[in-house]
Enzyme design. Structure first.
Site, mmCIF file in Angstrom:
data_model
loop_
_atom_site.group_PDB
_atom_site.id
_atom_site.type_symbol
_atom_site.label_atom_id
_atom_site.label_comp_id
_atom_site.label_asym_id
_atom_site.label_seq_id
_atom_site.Cartn_x
_atom_site.Cartn_y
_atom_site.Cartn_z
ATOM 1 N N TYR A 20 0.836 -1.200 0.000
ATOM 2 C CA TYR A 20 0.000 0.000 0.000
ATOM 3 C C TYR A 20 0.871 1.251 0.000
ATOM 4 O O TYR A 20 0.679 2.161 -0.820
ATOM 5 C CB TYR A 20 -0.925 -0.013 1.212
ATOM 6 C CG TYR A 20 -1.892 1.151 1.267
ATOM 7 C CD1 TYR A 20 -3.118 1.083 0.610
ATOM 8 C CD2 TYR A 20 -1.586 2.307 1.982
ATOM 9 C CE1 TYR A 20 -4.010 2.146 0.658
ATOM 10 C CE2 TYR A 20 -2.471 3.372 2.030
ATOM 11 C CZ TYR A 20 -3.672 3.287 1.368
ATOM 12 O OH TYR A 20 -4.548 4.344 1.407
ATOM 13 N N THR A 47 -14.382 6.316 5.417
ATOM 14 C CA THR A 47 -14.976 5.585 4.298
ATOM 15 C C THR A 47 -14.976 4.104 4.646
ATOM 16 O O THR A 47 -14.300 3.674 5.590
ATOM 17 C CB THR A 47 -14.167 5.789 3.003
ATOM 18 O OG1 THR A 47 -12.898 5.131 3.138
ATOM 19 C CG2 THR A 47 -13.954 7.266 2.709
#
Length: 273
Positions: free
Chosen positions: A169, A204
């Site tokens: 990531y 989110t």
């Protein structure tokens, strides 16, 4: 009502929910028509649920309620042909392209080798594909344009765990900065601006789920001197609309001479590192 993006068309990946939906709604509210793309299926290495066709349909309804036109297609940023088909569907109906928001991303933080491959494929190669399928249209139009890549605070600092998915990531989000800087130079003669945004944690489904929360708890628990993962300003997480506001500015004429920058929208998170 002031609509500074009236007459423009925005192509947004990962538009079914979260930040992507917020970008679509903000740009639509500013007058842009929207080409909304999302995978809408699960990737095996990602432990939390990804967006569904129903999520994409909800984005369409919300965009239409602003008065904007919207073309929504399922598409996989890992598959350049899939993206090109989604873009063409939008062009066939909306006629042009002015704005690109490369937003699609995953966070399989605790995954192993499969997580590494998937996060590089989606978060880095997917951004490359997104730019490559969209720039021929913007160049041919001759009107310039704006590309915004949604990176992360993890794209500017070496934060994360030793899990392959987490390392991947950070590597992908750092890699986006390289893509942004190269494309900013390559596309400047065409008056196409390219920038990246680097949020801290945003509320989110990618962040606010039991798996990601467990991963964050693990980082703290396994460290003799737990890292300070908080922001400088007194806010725990940002809202998707906070990032959408930054996107709206970068793609507007107010930022017409802004290109090649890494814009941190992070409540001071990076300043503490």
């Amino acid at each position: 009502m002031d609509r500074p993006l009236r007459g423009r068309v925005a192509f947004i990946t990962g538009a079914a929910r979260g930040q992507g939906r917020a970008h679509a709604l903000r740009l639509a509210s500013d007058g842009a028509d929207i080409i909304a793309v999302d995978l809408c299926e699960q990737i095996a290495s990602v432990p939390y649920p990804l967006a569904t066709p129903d999520d994409l349909a909800a984005t369409v309804k919300l965009v239409e309620e602003t008065g904007a036109r919207v073309v929504a297609r399922r598409g996989d940023v890992r598959d350049r042909a899939s993206l090109a088909a989604a873009l063409q569907a939008g062009l066939d109906e909306l006629g042009r392209l002015d704005i690109v928001v490369a937003n699609a991303g995953i966070a399989p933080m605790q995954a192993g080798a499969d997580g590494w491959r998937d996060v590089i494929d989606v978060n880095l190669t997917g951004v490359h594909h997104t730019v490559e399928v969209t720039i021929p249209t913007m160049i041919a139009q001759g009107d310039g344009g704006s590309i915004v890549m949604i990176s992360s605070a993890a794209g500017l600092a070496g934060i994360g765990s030793g899990d392959a998915g987490s390392i991947g990531y950070a590597a992908a989000k750092h890699g986006m900065v390289g893509l942004m800087r190269v494309y900013a130079n390559l596309l400047a003669p065409h008056n196409i601006r390219v920038n990246s945004i680097h949020p801290a944690g945003v509320d989110t489904p990618m962040i606010n789920n039991e798996w990601t929360r467990a991963w964050l708890d693990q980082i703290v628990a396994q460290s003799d001197s737990p890292p300070d993962m908080g922001n400088a300003l007194p806010v725990q997480v940002l809202a998707p609309e906070d990032i959408a506001n930054a996107v709206a500015w970068l793609v507007s004429d107010q930022a017409r001479y802004v290109t090649g920058i890494t814009l941190a929208v992070d409540a001071g998170f990076l300043n503490k590192r």
